[in-house]
Design a protein around this motif. Structure first.
Motif, PDB file in Angstrom:
ATOM      1  N   PRO A   5      -8.155  -1.181   9.124  1.00 24.26           N
ATOM      2  CA  PRO A   5      -7.216  -0.382   8.440  1.00 24.26           C
ATOM      3  C   PRO A   5      -7.593  -0.210   6.922  1.00 24.26           C
ATOM      4  CG  PRO A   5      -6.227  -2.566   8.920  1.00 24.26           C
ATOM      5  CD  PRO A   5      -7.537  -2.504   9.707  1.00 24.26           C
ATOM      6  N   PRO A   6      -7.350   0.701   6.488  1.00 22.44           N
ATOM      7  CA  PRO A   6      -7.627   0.928   5.037  1.00 22.44           C
ATOM      8  C   PRO A   6      -6.461   0.230   4.031  1.00 22.44           C
ATOM      9  CG  PRO A   6      -6.491   2.730   5.692  1.00 22.44           C
ATOM     10  CD  PRO A   6      -6.758   2.003   7.010  1.00 22.44           C
ATOM     11  N   GLU A   7      -6.595  -0.096   2.767  1.00 22.63           N
ATOM     12  CA  GLU A   7      -5.733  -0.652   2.129  1.00 22.63           C
ATOM     13  C   GLU A   7      -4.782   0.011   1.212  1.00 22.63           C
ATOM     14  OE1 GLU A   7      -5.492  -4.259   1.723  1.00 22.63           O
ATOM     15  OE2 GLU A   7      -6.907  -4.491   3.391  1.00 22.63           O
ATOM     16  N   LEU A   8      -3.586  -0.307   1.019  1.00 20.02           N
ATOM     17  CA  LEU A   8      -2.680   0.432  -0.136  1.00 20.02           C
ATOM     18  C   LEU A   8      -2.709  -0.897  -1.175  1.00 20.02           C
ATOM     19  CD1 LEU A   8       0.878   1.761   0.192  1.00 20.02           C
ATOM     20  CD2 LEU A   8       0.351  -0.012  -1.531  1.00 20.02           C
ATOM     21  N   THR A   9      -3.372  -0.215  -2.292  1.00 16.28           N
ATOM     22  CA  THR A   9      -3.708  -1.404  -3.628  1.00 16.28           C
ATOM     23  C   THR A   9      -2.652  -0.739  -4.429  1.00 16.28           C
ATOM     24  OG1 THR A   9      -6.046  -1.306  -2.778  1.00 16.28           O
ATOM     25  CG2 THR A   9      -5.525  -2.287  -5.054  1.00 16.28           C
ATOM     26  N   VAL A  10      -1.987  -1.868  -5.149  1.00 15.17           N
ATOM     27  CA  VAL A  10      -1.063  -1.637  -6.281  1.00 15.17           C
ATOM     28  C   VAL A  10      -1.710  -2.568  -7.610  1.00 15.17           C
ATOM     29  CG1 VAL A  10       1.409  -2.053  -6.990  1.00 15.17           C
ATOM     30  CG2 VAL A  10       0.750  -1.792  -4.695  1.00 15.17           C
ATOM     31  N   SER A  11      -1.638  -1.490  -8.502  1.00 13.06           N
ATOM     32  CA  SER A  11      -1.859  -2.003 -10.047  1.00 13.06           C
ATOM     33  C   SER A  11      -0.603  -1.629 -10.844  1.00 13.06           C
ATOM     34  CB  SER A  11      -3.105  -1.121 -10.524  1.00 13.06           C
ATOM     35  OG  SER A  11      -3.351  -1.321 -11.827  1.00 13.06           O
ATOM     36  N   ASN A  12      -0.354  -2.919 -11.527  1.00 10.84           N
ATOM     37  CA  ASN A  12       0.880  -2.907 -12.314  1.00 10.84           C
ATOM     38  C   ASN A  12       0.379  -2.913 -13.962  1.00 10.84           C
ATOM     39  OD1 ASN A  12       3.038  -3.451 -13.963  1.00 10.84           O
ATOM     40  ND2 ASN A  12       3.229  -5.762 -13.263  1.00 10.84           N
ATOM     41  N   GLN A  13       0.592  -1.754 -14.578  1.00 12.30           N
ATOM     42  CA  GLN A  13       0.230  -1.663 -15.952  1.00 12.30           C
ATOM     43  C   GLN A  13       1.218  -1.884 -16.966  1.00 12.30           C
ATOM     44  OE1 GLN A  13      -3.231  -1.358 -16.511  1.00 12.30           O
ATOM     45  NE2 GLN A  13      -3.667  -1.135 -14.357  1.00 12.30           N
ATOM     46  N   THR A  14       2.148  -2.548 -16.501  1.00 17.19           N
ATOM     47  CA  THR A  14       3.332  -3.094 -17.591  1.00 17.19           C
ATOM     48  C   THR A  14       3.289  -4.347 -18.039  1.00 17.19           C
ATOM     49  OG1 THR A  14       5.016  -3.723 -15.758  1.00 17.19           O
ATOM     50  CG2 THR A  14       4.816  -1.490 -16.139  1.00 17.19           C
ATOM     51  N   VAL A  64      11.088  -1.458 -15.212  1.00 15.94           N
ATOM     52  CA  VAL A  64      10.653  -0.142 -14.182  1.00 15.94           C
ATOM     53  C   VAL A  64      11.668  -0.137 -13.153  1.00 15.94           C
ATOM     54  CG1 VAL A  64       8.995   0.846 -12.796  1.00 15.94           C
ATOM     55  CG2 VAL A  64       8.118  -0.709 -14.641  1.00 15.94           C
ATOM     56  N   SER A  65      12.225   1.065 -13.144  1.00 14.72           N
ATOM     57  CA  SER A  65      13.129   1.201 -12.117  1.00 14.72           C
ATOM     58  C   SER A  65      13.139   2.625 -11.505  1.00 14.72           C
ATOM     59  CB  SER A  65      14.665   1.184 -12.473  1.00 14.72           C
ATOM     60  OG  SER A  65      15.482   1.479 -11.300  1.00 14.72           O
ATOM     61  N   THR A  66      12.379   2.797 -10.404  1.00 18.98           N
ATOM     62  CA  THR A  66      12.051   4.380 -10.003  1.00 18.98           C
ATOM     63  C   THR A  66      11.619   4.244  -8.602  1.00 18.98           C
ATOM     64  OG1 THR A  66      10.352   6.138 -10.388  1.00 18.98           O
ATOM     65  CG2 THR A  66       9.526   3.959 -10.528  1.00 18.98           C
ATOM     66  N   SER A  67      11.315   5.473  -8.125  1.00 22.44           N
ATOM     67  CA  SER A  67      10.947   5.549  -6.733  1.00 22.44           C
ATOM     68  C   SER A  67       9.622   6.674  -6.567  1.00 22.44           C
ATOM     69  CB  SER A  67      12.113   6.119  -5.885  1.00 22.44           C
ATOM     70  OG  SER A  67      12.467   7.398  -6.223  1.00 22.44           O
ATOM     71  N   HIS A  68       8.826   6.586  -5.552  1.00 21.56           N
ATOM     72  CA  HIS A  68       7.677   7.306  -5.261  1.00 21.56           C
ATOM     73  C   HIS A  68       7.404   7.605  -3.945  1.00 21.56           C
ATOM     74  CE1 HIS A  68       3.824   9.094  -6.777  1.00 21.56           C
ATOM     75  NE2 HIS A  68       3.275   8.485  -5.653  1.00 21.56           N
ATOM     76  N   GLU A  69       7.446   8.965  -3.732  1.00 21.34           N
ATOM     77  CA  GLU A  69       6.990   9.427  -2.263  1.00 21.34           C
ATOM     78  C   GLU A  69       5.599  10.249  -2.273  1.00 21.34           C
ATOM     79  OE1 GLU A  69      10.215  11.617  -0.522  1.00 21.34           O
ATOM     80  OE2 GLU A  69      11.848  10.086  -1.208  1.00 21.34           O
ATOM     81  N   ALA A  70       4.830   9.907  -1.205  1.00 25.57           N
ATOM     82  CA  ALA A  70       3.521  10.363  -1.093  1.00 25.57           C
ATOM     83  C   ALA A  70       3.447  10.686   0.593  1.00 25.57           C
ATOM     84  CB  ALA A  70       2.392   9.799  -1.712  1.00 25.57           C
ATOM     85  N   ILE A  71       2.438  11.637   0.871  1.00 23.15           N
ATOM     86  CA  ILE A  71       1.988  11.698   2.134  1.00 23.15           C
ATOM     87  C   ILE A  71       0.709  11.301   2.213  1.00 23.15           C
ATOM     88  CG2 ILE A  71       1.300  13.241   4.128  1.00 23.15           C
ATOM     89  CD1 ILE A  71       4.299  13.168   3.752  1.00 23.15           C
ATOM     90  N   VAL A  72       0.115  10.327   2.958  1.00 22.83           N
ATOM     91  CA  VAL A  72      -1.132   9.459   3.084  1.00 22.83           C
ATOM     92  C   VAL A  72      -1.867  10.004   4.186  1.00 22.83           C
ATOM     93  CG1 VAL A  72      -2.494   7.496   2.938  1.00 22.83           C
ATOM     94  CG2 VAL A  72      -0.377   7.669   1.685  1.00 22.83           C
ATOM     95  N   SER A  73      -2.966  10.343   4.077  1.00 21.55           N
ATOM     96  CA  SER A  73      -3.911  10.766   5.155  1.00 21.55           C
ATOM     97  C   SER A  73      -5.125   9.675   5.584  1.00 21.55           C
ATOM     98  CB  SER A  73      -4.627  11.979   5.151  1.00 21.55           C
ATOM     99  OG  SER A  73      -3.688  13.146   4.896  1.00 21.55           O
ATOM    100  N   VAL A  74      -4.656   8.951   6.515  1.00 17.23           N
ATOM    101  CA  VAL A  74      -5.581   7.946   7.236  1.00 17.23           C
ATOM    102  C   VAL A  74      -6.675   8.439   7.839  1.00 17.23           C
ATOM    103  CG1 VAL A  74      -5.732   5.657   8.398  1.00 17.23           C
ATOM    104  CG2 VAL A  74      -3.811   5.907   7.125  1.00 17.23           C
ATOM    105  N   THR A  75      -7.669   8.513   7.556  1.00 23.32           N
ATOM    106  CA  THR A  75      -8.980   9.275   7.909  1.00 23.32           C
ATOM    107  C   THR A  75     -10.165   8.109   8.323  1.00 23.32           C
ATOM    108  OG1 THR A  75     -10.181   9.598   5.962  1.00 23.32           O
ATOM    109  CG2 THR A  75      -8.378  10.902   6.523  1.00 23.32           C
ATOM    110  N   PRO A  76     -11.425   8.488   8.881  1.00 26.41           N
ATOM    111  CA  PRO A  76     -12.305   7.517   9.016  1.00 26.41           C
ATOM    112  C   PRO A  76     -13.032   6.943   7.522  1.00 26.41           C
ATOM    113  CG  PRO A  76     -12.647   9.224  10.550  1.00 26.41           C
ATOM    114  CD  PRO A  76     -11.720   9.590   9.596  1.00 26.41           C
ATOM    115  N   ARG A  77     -12.812   7.895   6.728  1.00 27.56           N
ATOM    116  CA  ARG A  77     -13.528   7.234   5.368  1.00 27.56           C
ATOM    117  C   ARG A  77     -12.572   6.909   4.295  1.00 27.56           C
ATOM    118  NH1 ARG A  77     -15.499  12.664   3.166  1.00 27.56           N
ATOM    119  NH2 ARG A  77     -16.234  11.442   1.567  1.00 27.56           N
ATOM    120  N   MET A  78     -11.383   6.981   4.533  1.00 28.93           N
ATOM    121  CA  MET A  78     -10.379   6.399   3.390  1.00 28.93           C
ATOM    122  C   MET A  78     -10.623   4.849   3.349  1.00 28.93           C
ATOM    123  SD  MET A  78      -6.463   6.581   3.491  1.00 28.93           S
ATOM    124  CE  MET A  78      -5.389   5.456   2.480  1.00 28.93           C
TER     125      MET A  78
END
Length: 211
Positions: free
Chosen positions: A62-71, A146-160
């Motif tokens: 599986p691909p990775e969901l990677t999180v960076s915290n710049q605060t 930080v207090s917020t929410s974020h929504e996105a559509i992610v397309s898991v593909t062979p190259r992601m």
């Protein structure tokens, strides 16, 4: 030609595409198996019929969901990944310390530099589903800075390779990083044999040995 069915005296497609190959509609991120059989119906006149059936393949890894915290402080992140329009398949919570070894970017684009491959792999995250389809991702943070929410559509593909999420003082930005896409290019070193920069994704031929 009928919807999803093709008939002819001779069909070239099965001759040039292996039987176990899957057709990938890259624009819609949909996948199809093909089947060949004789059309023995009266109207078919004995022609050969090629049909396509939509399937949902899986990746080997599986691909990775990677999180960076710049605060400046640790941030608690709640992650929900759901089938597009369906129920959640992954729910998880992460505490992400400041990711000071990665650069802050304004958007996920090839014109921004976030860091080298090894630096990206050090960032926290979780595995995405390995079924090749679209998913809805919801991220929520509720920390002192930080207090917020974020929504996105992610397309898991062979190259992601990564769904990259950056948490900053101005909110959250995110985007997909595909294999060989050139996202987050190195500014000074060429890492691959064919002259491209790879900061986050492994080239098809693998990483060259360092001199």
């Amino acid at each position: 030609m009928r919807d999803g069915e093709y008939t002819a005296d001779e069909l070239t497609y099965p001759e040039i595409v292996a039987e176990d190959s899957i057709l990938w509609d890259t624009e819609q991120n949909r996948y199809y198996e093909h089947h060949v059989h004789a059309d023995d119906s009266f109207l078919g006149r004995g022609e050969t019929m090629l049909t396509f059936e939509e399937v949902t393949p899986t990746r080997g890894q599986p691909p990775e969901l990677t999180v960076s915290n710049q605060t400046d402080d640790a941030v608690d992140v709640s992650v929900t990944i759901a089938e597009d329009g369906g129920e959640a398949v992954i729910t998880d919570e992460l505490t992400v310390e400041p990711t000071d070894w990665l650069n802050e970017v304004e958007s996920v684009s090839s014109g921004e530099y976030v860091g080298r491959k090894g630096e990206m792999l050090r960032a926290p995250g979780l595995e995405c589903p390995n079924e090749l389809q679209d998913y809805e991702v919801v991220l929520e943070t509720n920390s002192s800075n930080v207090s917020t929410s974020h929504e996105a559509i992610v397309s898991v593909t062979p190259r992601m390779e990564h769904f990259f999420v950056q948490i900053g003082s101005d909110g959250i930005v995110s985007g997909e990083i595909w294999e060989n896409s050139g996202f987050f290019q190195s500014q000074d070193e060429l890492d691959s044999k064919d002259g491209q920069n790879w900061a986050c994704a492994t080239p098809l031929g693998g990483w060259p040995e360092e001199n």
